[in-house]
Scaffold this active site. Structure first.
Site, PDB file in Angstrom:
ATOM      1  N   CYS A 104     -12.044  -6.353  -0.136  1.00  9.11           N
ATOM      2  CA  CYS A 104     -12.575  -6.897   1.110  1.00  9.11           C
ATOM      3  C   CYS A 104     -13.829  -6.124   1.544  1.00  9.11           C
ATOM      4  O   CYS A 104     -14.866  -6.258   0.915  1.00  9.11           O
ATOM      5  CB  CYS A 104     -11.497  -6.926   2.192  1.00  9.11           C
ATOM      6  SG  CYS A 104     -11.906  -8.026   3.573  1.00  9.11           S
ATOM      7  N   HIS A 121      -7.147  -9.717  -0.190  1.00 10.70           N
ATOM      8  CA  HIS A 121      -6.287  -8.525  -0.161  1.00 10.70           C
ATOM      9  C   HIS A 121      -5.148  -8.667  -1.169  1.00 10.70           C
ATOM     10  O   HIS A 121      -4.132  -9.289  -0.883  1.00 10.70           O
ATOM     11  CB  HIS A 121      -5.714  -8.316   1.246  1.00 10.70           C
ATOM     12  CG  HIS A 121      -6.711  -7.831   2.239  1.00 10.70           C
ATOM     13  ND1 HIS A 121      -6.998  -6.494   2.410  1.00 10.70           N
ATOM     14  CD2 HIS A 121      -7.519  -8.500   3.100  1.00 10.70           C
ATOM     15  CE1 HIS A 121      -7.929  -6.361   3.343  1.00 10.70           C
ATOM     16  NE2 HIS A 121      -8.265  -7.560   3.774  1.00 10.70           N
ATOM     17  N   GLU A 154      -3.095  -6.442  -2.041  1.00 14.97           N
ATOM     18  CA  GLU A 154      -1.988  -5.541  -1.718  1.00 14.97           C
ATOM     19  C   GLU A 154      -0.932  -6.170  -0.825  1.00 14.97           C
ATOM     20  O   GLU A 154       0.174  -5.627  -0.694  1.00 14.97           O
ATOM     21  CB  GLU A 154      -2.525  -4.261  -1.059  1.00 14.97           C
ATOM     22  CG  GLU A 154      -3.106  -4.430   0.342  1.00 14.97           C
ATOM     23  CD  GLU A 154      -4.575  -4.810   0.376  1.00 14.97           C
ATOM     24  OE1 GLU A 154      -5.224  -4.542   1.396  1.00 14.97           O
ATOM     25  OE2 GLU A 154      -5.059  -5.376  -0.615  1.00 14.97           O
ATOM     26  N   SER A 214      18.633  18.059   9.896  1.00 18.78           N
ATOM     27  CA  SER A 214      19.037  17.093  10.912  1.00 18.78           C
ATOM     28  C   SER A 214      20.135  16.158  10.437  1.00 18.78           C
ATOM     29  O   SER A 214      20.687  15.389  11.217  1.00 18.78           O
ATOM     30  CB  SER A 214      17.816  16.241  11.304  1.00 18.78           C
ATOM     31  OG  SER A 214      17.411  15.444  10.204  1.00 18.78           O
ATOM     32  N   GLY A 270      19.371  13.890   8.359  1.00 23.14           N
ATOM     33  CA  GLY A 270      18.610  12.717   7.957  1.00 23.14           C
ATOM     34  C   GLY A 270      18.194  12.771   6.498  1.00 23.14           C
ATOM     35  O   GLY A 270      18.335  13.796   5.821  1.00 23.14           O
ATOM     36  N   VAL A 271      17.633  11.673   6.023  1.00 19.23           N
ATOM     37  CA  VAL A 271      17.243  11.552   4.620  1.00 19.23           C
ATOM     38  C   VAL A 271      16.164  12.569   4.255  1.00 19.23           C
ATOM     39  O   VAL A 271      16.290  13.292   3.261  1.00 19.23           O
ATOM     40  CB  VAL A 271      16.718  10.123   4.331  1.00 19.23           C
ATOM     41  CG1 VAL A 271      16.207  10.008   2.901  1.00 19.23           C
ATOM     42  CG2 VAL A 271      17.815   9.094   4.575  1.00 19.23           C
TER      43      VAL A 271
END
Length: 511
Positions: free
Chosen positions: A79, A169, A171, A223, A225-226
Site C-alpha cells: 500500500c 493488503h 496481510e 501471576s 498467567g501464561v
C-alpha cells in the site's frame, strides 16, 4: 544466526498483522519505526514496507531510501510502501478517481515468483485514497483490479534484488491468497529457510539466557498467567534453582487460584514461594471506590510485599519479566523513538534501591506464539489456554469498594460461570469471560420470601489480540442455565444480566 525479516512501520493499523503472517511462515521478523537505522548483517534476508494513513504526496510524508535497501536485500512495499517505492523511482502517484476501500478482485497480468501457485483471479483487500497512475521506467506490471491499473508490480530483472509493490493488503484475512503471496516473497525472493519453530526458539533462547545470566540469581513476580509462567520456565531451563519466583495472593484472585497455581508451579519444578497477603491487601483497599485508587493501592501493596520478599534473597542481580512483543511494539512510536514499555506490563515502580537488570525472554513473541512455546515446554494446557485476567484481579470487577465478603461472593459466582463455559465447550470459543459484581441491589422472590440482593453482570468477548473485541453471542439456553445456577447456588445474588457492549466504544473490563 537466526534469519530475519524487517518490517518498517509507517503507522498502518495492519502492521502487526504483517508480522503475524511472517511468523506463521516460520520466519522470524521484527517491526521497527521507519526512521530507525537499520543494522545490516548477514541475518537480514528482506525488508517489508508497511501501509500508512499518510499520502506520499504530503509535504512531510514519511520517507526511506528504498534504492539503498534494494541494493542489499529484496524489498516488498505494501500500500503506502508500494506508492512510496513507485514515487522514489520516478513513477506517478496521485489521488484516485474514487477512494477504493474493501474487497476487490485481483487479476494476475504476468506470472512471477511472487504470485506462484496463485489462481488467475482472487479476492484482495484495498484501503487507499492515492493510486499509482504510472509505473517507473524499468518496472513491470504484475496485476490489476477492476478499479486500478497497478495493483502489483516488480522492478526490472536486472536489479540486484527484486523490489515488489502491492497496492492491496495481503496481510489481512479478506485477501484470500495474501498469506501465500507473503510466503512466496519470503521463500522465493528472500531465500528464507522457514526454520523458526518453537523448538528452535526454545533452544536459542535457553542458550542466550545461559550466556546472559551465567550464575546470576533472578527474581520474578509470577501471576499465574501464561506470559509470566512461560518466561519463568525458560529462565528455569537456563539457570535452574537460581530463579526465585514470588507468587503473591492479593486476595482478589479467582476462587482456589492461589493453591492451584502453586501446585502447577511445583509440577513444573519451578522454585516459587507463595505469599498469602490477602488481609494486607483488603486493609489497603478499604474505603477505595474509584478504579484508579484501587489499582494504585494494589500496585503499591504488591511492590512493598515483593520488595520485602526479594530482600530475603541475597545476591539478586536480575528481575525477570513476561513482557511480550505487542507491549514493545505499542511503545514504539513511528513519530519518534521511544523504548518505554507500557508501565502496567512492568512490575511497576519497583524501588530503585533494588537496582536490578531486566531479563525478558518473551519480548519478541506474540501471545499465540507464547502459547506454542509453552506447549512445547510441557506447560499444562489448562494454564496455557486460560483467558486473560487483569493485574488488579477481581478488585476491578467489583464496582465500588472491595470487601472480603464481596470478593467471596464474586469468586463463587465467577466459578459457576467459568465452569459452565468449560463444561459446554464454550470456554475456548471466547477470548475472555468474567463476572462483574455491581453496586446495585434489587428485589427478588425466592420461594415465598422476598430478597434484596446484588446484581451480577456476565461478560464474554471474542477477539484476536484484545485491541478490539465483540461481545460473544452465547446461546440463550446457556445464559438461562448459568443465571439459574448462580442464583440458586450463590446466596447474595438474585439477578444476572449479560453485557452486550463491544470494544470500542466500551472496554473489555468495566473498570
Amino acid at each position: 544466526m537466526t534469519e530475519k525479516i524487517l518490517i518498517l512501520d509507517f503507522g498502518s493499523q495492519y502492521t502487526q498483522l504483517i508480522a503475524r503472517v511472517v511468523r506463521e511462515a516460520n520466519v522470524y521478523c521484527e517491526i521497527i519505526p521507519f526512521h530507525k537505522n537499520i543494522e545490516w548483517d548477514a541475518s537480514l534476508k528482506g525488508i517489508i514496507l508497511s501501509g500508512s494513513p499518510c499520502s506520499v504526496n504530503e509535504e512531510n510524508a514519511p520517507m526511506v531510501d528504498v534504492k539503498t535497501m534494494a541494493e542489499k536485500c529484496p524489498v516488498l512495499g505494501i500500500c503506502y510502501g508500494a506508492q512510496l517505492t513507485a514515487k522514489i523511482f520516478g513513477g506517478l502517484v496521485a489521488k484516485s478517481d474514487k477512494r477504493e476501500y474493501g474487497r476487490a478482485s485481483f487479476n494476475i497480468a504476468e506470472n512471477d515468483a511472487l504470485l506462484q501457485n496463485l489462481p488467475a483471479t482472487s479476492q484482495v483487500w484495498m484501503s487507499h485514497s492515492d493510486t499509482i497512475k504510472q509505473l517507473p521506467e524499468g518496472f513491470e506490471l504484475l496485476g490489476t483490479t477492476e478499479s486500478i491499473p497497478v495493483a502489483a508490480f516488480k522492478s526490472a530483472k536486472s536489479a540486484a534484488n527484486p523490489i515488489y509493490g502491492l497496492q492491496f493488503h495481503p496481510e489481512v484475512y479478506h485477501s484470500t491468497e495474501g498469506k501465500n503471496i507473503i510466503k512466496n516473497f519470503l521463500v522465493n525472493s528472500c531465500g528464507c529457510s522457514q526454520d523458526w519453530t518453537p523448538e528452535h526458539y526454545i533452544t536459542d533462547t535457553v542458550a542466550a539466557l545461559k550466556k546472559q545470566l551465567g550464575n546470576s540469581k533472578v527474581v520474578m513476580g509470577l501471576s499465574g498467567g501464561v506470559d509470566s509462567t512461560v518466561a519463568a520456565t525458560l529462565i528455569h531451563r537456563a539457570i535452574g534453582e537460581n530463579l526465585y519466583g514470588i507468587f503473591v495472593d492479593n486476595g482478589v484472585l479467582r476462587k482456589n487460584e492461589f493453591e492451584e497455581v502453586l501446585e502447577i508451579y511445583k509440577e513444573l519444578g519451578l522454585n516459587v514461594t507463595g505469599i498469602n497477603a490477602r488481609e494486607h491487601f483488603y486493609t489497603k483497599l478499604a474505603g477505595k471506590v474509584l478504579p484508579e485508587e484501587k489499582r494504585k493501592a494494589i500496585g503499591s501493596c504488591f511492590i512493598d510485599i515483593f520488595d520485602q520478599e526479594a530482600q530475603k534473597i541475597s545476591g539478586i542481580e536480575f528481575l525477570g519479566q513476561g513482557t511480550i512483543y505487542p507491549d514493545v511494539i505499542e511503545s514504539l512510536s513511528v513519530h519518534g523513538p521511544s523504548a518505554t514499555i507500557k508501565s502496567h506490563h512492568n512490575v511497576g515502580g519497583l524501588p530503585e534501591t533494588m537496582k536490578l537488570k531486566l531479563v525478558e525472554p518473551l519480548r519478541s513473541l506474540f501471545k499465540d506464539e507464547v502459547r506454542k512455546i509453552g506447549a512445547e515446554l510441557g506447560i499444562p494446557a489448562a494454564m496455557l489456554n486460560r483467558h486473560p485476567f487483569p493485574g488488579p484481579g477481581l478488585a476491578i470487577r467489583i464496582l465500588g469498594e472491595v470487601t472480603e465478603d464481596k470478593v467471596r461472593l464474586l469468586q463463587d459466582a465467577d466459578k459457576v460461570y467459568i465452569d459452565l463455559l468449560k463444561k459446554t465447550g464454550l470456554y475456548d470459543k471466547v477470548w475472555q469471560a468474567g463476572s462483574i459484581l455491581l453496586p446495585v441491589k434489587s428485589v427478588g422472590v425466592m420461594g415465598d420470601e422476598r430478597t434484596y440482593e446484588f446484581t451480577l453482570a456476565l461478560r464474554a468477548v471474542t477477539s484476536v489480540d484484545g485491541m478490539t473485541a465483540d461481545w460473544a453471542h452465547l446461546p440463550y439456553e446457556f445464559l438461562a442455565d448459568v443465571s439459574n445456577e448462580i442464583i440458586n447456588n450463590v446466596k447474595g445474588i438474585n439477578r444476572v444480566v449479560y453485557d452486550i457492549s463491544s470494544k470500542p466504544p466500551a472496554t473489555i473490563e468495566w473498570e
